[in-house]
Design a protein around this motif. Structure first.
Motif, PDB file in Angstrom:
ATOM      1  N   HIS A 107       0.840  -1.202   0.000  1.00 15.11           N
ATOM      2  CA  HIS A 107       0.000   0.000   0.000  1.00 15.11           C
ATOM      3  C   HIS A 107       0.875   1.252   0.000  1.00 15.11           C
ATOM      4  O   HIS A 107       1.623   1.486   0.943  1.00 15.11           O
ATOM      5  N   THR A 108       0.775   2.027  -1.054  1.00 15.04           N
ATOM      6  CA  THR A 108       1.517   3.288  -1.145  1.00 15.04           C
ATOM      7  C   THR A 108       0.547   4.457  -1.055  1.00 15.04           C
ATOM      8  O   THR A 108      -0.639   4.322  -1.383  1.00 15.04           O
ATOM      9  N   ASP A 109       1.076   5.597  -0.632  1.00 18.49           N
ATOM     10  CA  ASP A 109       0.254   6.808  -0.547  1.00 18.49           C
ATOM     11  C   ASP A 109       1.157   8.025  -0.614  1.00 18.49           C
ATOM     12  O   ASP A 109       2.340   7.963  -0.290  1.00 18.49           O
ATOM     13  N   MET A 110       0.578   9.143  -1.029  1.00 20.04           N
ATOM     14  CA  MET A 110       1.302  10.396  -1.133  1.00 20.04           C
ATOM     15  C   MET A 110       1.044  11.233   0.123  1.00 20.04           C
ATOM     16  O   MET A 110      -0.088  11.317   0.589  1.00 20.04           O
ATOM     17  N   TYR A 111       2.117  11.827   0.654  1.00 19.25           N
ATOM     18  CA  TYR A 111       2.036  12.634   1.874  1.00 19.25           C
ATOM     19  C   TYR A 111       2.801  13.937   1.718  1.00 19.25           C
ATOM     20  O   TYR A 111       3.779  14.018   0.974  1.00 19.25           O
ATOM     21  N   SER A 112       2.403  14.917   2.509  1.00 17.16           N
ATOM     22  CA  SER A 112       3.139  16.172   2.616  1.00 17.16           C
ATOM     23  C   SER A 112       4.399  15.919   3.432  1.00 17.16           C
ATOM     24  O   SER A 112       4.399  15.128   4.381  1.00 17.16           O
ATOM     25  N   ILE A 113       5.479  16.601   3.098  1.00 17.94           N
ATOM     26  CA  ILE A 113       6.746  16.425   3.804  1.00 17.94           C
ATOM     27  C   ILE A 113       6.663  16.881   5.259  1.00 17.94           C
ATOM     28  O   ILE A 113       7.506  16.517   6.063  1.00 17.94           O
TER      29      ILE A 113
END
Length: 71
Positions: free
Chosen positions: A57-63
Motif C-alpha cells: 500500500h503506497t500513498d502520497m504525503y506532505s513532507i
C-alpha cells in the motif's frame, strides 16, 4: 527531483530527500506510525512524497509529516 524536509519550520535546516532515501514519521495520524522509517518511492513535488505505508500500500504525503532519517 528532490523534496525539501523542514521547509515549513524556519528553526530547522532544510534537508533534501529523493527517491530511495528514508524519512521518519513525526505523527501517528493518516496511517503513519511516529518514529517509523519509510522509504521514499517517488518525489511528487518539492513538498509531496510517495511512500509505502505498509506492504503493498503506497500513498502520497506532505513532507511536513516526516523528519530526516538519521539511522
Amino acid at each position: 527531483m528532490k523534496a525539501i524536509l523542514n521547509m515549513y519550520d524556519s528553526c530547522l535546516e532544510n534537508v533534501e530527500v529523493g527517491e530511495g532515501d528514508y524519512v521518519v514519521a513525526n505523527t501517528n495520524e493518516f496511517g503513519l506510525k511516529e518514529g517509523h522509517k519509510y522509504k521514499v518511492l517517488e518525489v511528487d513535488s518539492y513538498d509531496m512524497i510517495t511512500i509505502e505505508v505498509y506492504e503493498g500500500h503506497t500513498d502520497m504525503y506532505s513532507i511536513e509529516y516526516f523528519d530526516e532519517c538519521k539511522f
